[in-house]
Design a protein around this motif. Structure first.
Motif, PDB file in Angstrom:
ATOM      1  N   ILE A   9     -31.030  -9.547 -84.536  1.00 58.54           N
ATOM      2  CA  ILE A   9     -31.551  -8.279 -84.125  1.00 58.54           C
ATOM      3  C   ILE A   9     -31.861  -8.380 -82.542  1.00 58.54           C
ATOM      4  O   ILE A   9     -31.986  -9.603 -82.148  1.00 58.54           O
ATOM      5  CB  ILE A   9     -32.751  -7.669 -84.777  1.00 58.54           C
ATOM      6  N   LEU A  10     -31.640  -7.364 -81.932  1.00 57.36           N
ATOM      7  CA  LEU A  10     -31.763  -7.250 -80.455  1.00 57.36           C
ATOM      8  C   LEU A  10     -32.992  -6.278 -80.195  1.00 57.36           C
ATOM      9  O   LEU A  10     -32.673  -5.197 -80.009  1.00 57.36           O
ATOM     10  CB  LEU A  10     -30.440  -7.061 -79.803  1.00 57.36           C
ATOM     11  N   PHE A  19     -40.885  -1.061 -79.251  1.00 59.36           N
ATOM     12  CA  PHE A  19     -39.361  -1.668 -79.160  1.00 59.36           C
ATOM     13  C   PHE A  19     -38.352  -0.928 -79.686  1.00 59.36           C
ATOM     14  O   PHE A  19     -38.690  -0.595 -81.101  1.00 59.36           O
ATOM     15  CB  PHE A  19     -39.473  -3.038 -79.730  1.00 59.36           C
ATOM     16  N   THR A  20     -37.170  -0.860 -79.306  1.00 56.85           N
ATOM     17  CA  THR A  20     -36.093  -0.229 -80.154  1.00 56.85           C
ATOM     18  C   THR A  20     -35.244  -1.598 -80.495  1.00 56.85           C
ATOM     19  O   THR A  20     -35.158  -2.484 -79.784  1.00 56.85           O
ATOM     20  CB  THR A  20     -35.043   0.515 -79.283  1.00 56.85           C
ATOM     21  N   VAL A  21     -34.735  -1.617 -81.562  1.00 56.15           N
ATOM     22  CA  VAL A  21     -33.886  -2.578 -82.402  1.00 56.15           C
ATOM     23  C   VAL A  21     -32.678  -2.479 -82.711  1.00 56.15           C
ATOM     24  O   VAL A  21     -32.524  -1.337 -83.471  1.00 56.15           O
ATOM     25  CB  VAL A  21     -34.822  -3.483 -83.423  1.00 56.15           C
ATOM     26  N   ASN A  22     -31.602  -3.100 -82.307  1.00 56.77           N
ATOM     27  CA  ASN A  22     -30.352  -2.771 -82.579  1.00 56.77           C
ATOM     28  C   ASN A  22     -29.882  -4.115 -83.357  1.00 56.77           C
ATOM     29  O   ASN A  22     -30.080  -5.208 -83.191  1.00 56.77           O
ATOM     30  CB  ASN A  22     -29.488  -2.700 -81.272  1.00 56.77           C
ATOM     31  N   VAL A  23     -29.048  -3.778 -84.356  1.00 55.74           N
ATOM     32  CA  VAL A  23     -28.309  -4.898 -85.252  1.00 55.74           C
ATOM     33  C   VAL A  23     -26.735  -4.905 -84.963  1.00 55.74           C
ATOM     34  O   VAL A  23     -26.138  -3.841 -85.395  1.00 55.74           O
ATOM     35  CB  VAL A  23     -28.838  -4.453 -86.741  1.00 55.74           C
ATOM     36  N   PRO A  27     -23.010  -1.479 -87.121  1.00 63.65           N
ATOM     37  CA  PRO A  27     -22.942  -0.395 -86.306  1.00 63.65           C
ATOM     38  C   PRO A  27     -23.869   0.800 -86.604  1.00 63.65           C
ATOM     39  O   PRO A  27     -23.638   1.445 -87.741  1.00 63.65           O
ATOM     40  CB  PRO A  27     -21.237   0.155 -86.412  1.00 63.65           C
ATOM     41  N   GLY A  28     -24.508   1.302 -85.906  1.00 60.77           N
ATOM     42  CA  GLY A  28     -25.326   2.567 -85.895  1.00 60.77           C
ATOM     43  C   GLY A  28     -26.606   2.004 -86.600  1.00 60.77           C
ATOM     44  O   GLY A  28     -27.528   3.030 -86.562  1.00 60.77           O
ATOM     45  N   CYS A  29     -26.848   0.823 -86.699  1.00 58.79           N
ATOM     46  CA  CYS A  29     -28.334   0.406 -87.385  1.00 58.79           C
ATOM     47  C   CYS A  29     -29.102   0.097 -86.207  1.00 58.79           C
ATOM     48  O   CYS A  29     -29.129  -0.987 -85.431  1.00 58.79           O
ATOM     49  CB  CYS A  29     -27.941  -0.705 -88.334  1.00 58.79           C
ATOM     50  N   ALA A  41     -40.182  -5.630 -88.992  1.00 59.97           N
ATOM     51  CA  ALA A  41     -40.466  -5.125 -90.409  1.00 59.97           C
ATOM     52  C   ALA A  41     -39.502  -3.846 -90.372  1.00 59.97           C
ATOM     53  O   ALA A  41     -38.649  -3.812 -91.543  1.00 59.97           O
ATOM     54  CB  ALA A  41     -41.703  -4.741 -90.447  1.00 59.97           C
ATOM     55  N   MET A  42     -39.271  -2.834 -89.491  1.00 59.02           N
ATOM     56  CA  MET A  42     -38.453  -1.967 -89.270  1.00 59.02           C
ATOM     57  C   MET A  42     -36.904  -2.049 -89.670  1.00 59.02           C
ATOM     58  O   MET A  42     -36.429  -1.671 -90.178  1.00 59.02           O
ATOM     59  CB  MET A  42     -38.830  -0.885 -88.254  1.00 59.02           C
ATOM     60  N   ALA A  43     -36.651  -3.208 -88.787  1.00 60.29           N
ATOM     61  CA  ALA A  43     -35.324  -3.757 -88.745  1.00 60.29           C
ATOM     62  C   ALA A  43     -34.815  -4.401 -89.869  1.00 60.29           C
ATOM     63  O   ALA A  43     -33.881  -3.975 -90.600  1.00 60.29           O
ATOM     64  CB  ALA A  43     -35.097  -4.966 -87.693  1.00 60.29           C
TER      65      ALA A  43
END
Length: 77
Positions: A9-10, A19-23, A27-29, A41-43
């Motif tokens: 996760i980034l 914080f915005t988290v990208n996986v 794609p799109g997560c 936790a949200m990720a």
């Protein structure tokens, strides 16, 4: 027996806070948390829901087993 999957996760600190988290492997997560603990936790929740959706649509579940990660430094002129 449940399958255990690991995903990078980034988290990115946002100027307005949180914080915005990208996986990257999914794609799109993308999700958001007010602090790092909530963002992680949200990720986890977002990843689980993403995988549930893939399973319900009989789509393959991406993994990161062939993904490598490097950091490079460049000089900006």
């Amino acid at each position: 027996m449940p399958q255990h999957l690991n995903y990078r996760i980034l988290p990115t600190k946002e100027p307005e806070g949180g914080f915005t988290v990208n996986v990257p492997a999914l794609p799109g997560c993308i999700t958001y948390g007010e602090d790092m603990e909530q963002a992680i936790a949200m990720a986890k929740d977002a990843i689980e829901l993403y995988i549930e959706s893939l399973k319900s649509h009989n789509e393959p579940i991406p993994t990161e087993e062939n993904t490598f990660e490097y950091s490079v430094t460049v000089t900006a002129a």
